[in-house]
Design an enzyme around this catalytic site. Structure first.
Site, PDB file in Angstrom:
ATOM      1  CB  THR A  14      -1.494  -1.285  -1.326  1.00  0.00           C
ATOM      2  OG1 THR A  14      -0.099  -1.169  -1.559  1.00  0.00           O
ATOM      3  CG2 THR A  14      -2.205  -1.629  -2.617  1.00  0.00           C
ATOM      4  CG  ASP A  15      -2.894  -1.814   3.996  1.00  0.00           C
ATOM      5  OD1 ASP A  15      -2.466  -2.809   3.362  1.00  0.00           O
ATOM      6  OD2 ASP A  15      -3.964  -1.838   4.619  1.00  0.00           O
ATOM      7  CD  GLN A  16       3.953  -3.288   7.344  1.00  0.00           C
ATOM      8  OE1 GLN A  16       3.322  -2.676   8.206  1.00  0.00           O
ATOM      9  NE2 GLN A  16       5.145  -3.798   7.572  1.00  0.00           N
ATOM     10  CB  ILE A  19      -5.514  -4.387   1.865  1.00  0.00           C
ATOM     11  CG1 ILE A  19      -5.433  -5.897   2.077  1.00  0.00           C
ATOM     12  CG2 ILE A  19      -6.962  -3.917   1.791  1.00  0.00           C
ATOM     13  CD1 ILE A  19      -5.999  -6.371   3.401  1.00  0.00           C
TER      14      ILE A  19
END
Length: 137
Positions: A14-16, A19
């Site tokens: 995931t990203d920050q 997501i």
């Protein structure tokens, strides 16, 4: 035939924002393809032991809705099309056990020998050719 591969979206994917990053979808496609081949009776490792490689020639992915950290993911993988020297898979990634699609896509793989020359699977492994033809329905 269609394989269904399930797992949980991991933190590292995931990203920050929590997501799943788009770079993970081809990896998930590969997990689906690997599972499909194994369930059809010949794991990718066995195919490679026989001197057959499946180099990627094309991949596409359309994103529909975001997958999130710790979400349940299912990769649905049917065999879409096949010729003697090529195999193509479709992918549908859904979240939360049959929920909305998060992405759909496809990938084409050539069939090649270890020197990456095209290989006719019907001549090399006629029984495997028949199994995969049946899997297409």
């Amino acid at each position: 035939m269609q394989s269904e591969t399930q797992f949980i979206a991991r933190y590292a994917e995931t990203d920050q924002m929590g997501i799943v990053h788009h770079s993970n979808y081809p990896i998930w496609f590969e997990a689906g393809r690997t599972d499909f081949l194994k369930k059809s009776g010949m794991a990718n490792s066995k195919i490679e032991e026989l001197g057959i490689l499946l180099p990627l020639s094309h991949i596409d992915c359309a994103f529909k809705s975001p997958a999130r950290y710790e979400g349940e993911i299912m990769v649905k993988t049917p065999l879409w099309e096949m010729s003697r020297a090529r195999i193509e898979f479709e992918y549908e990634i859904v979240k939360d056990k049959g929920g909305a699609p998060t992405a759909i896509g496809g990938a084409s793989h050539a069939r090649a020998d270890k020197s990456l020359k095209p290989l006719n699977i019907e001549k090399k492994l006629p029984e495997r050719w028949c199994i995969l033809k049946k899997a297409m329905g």
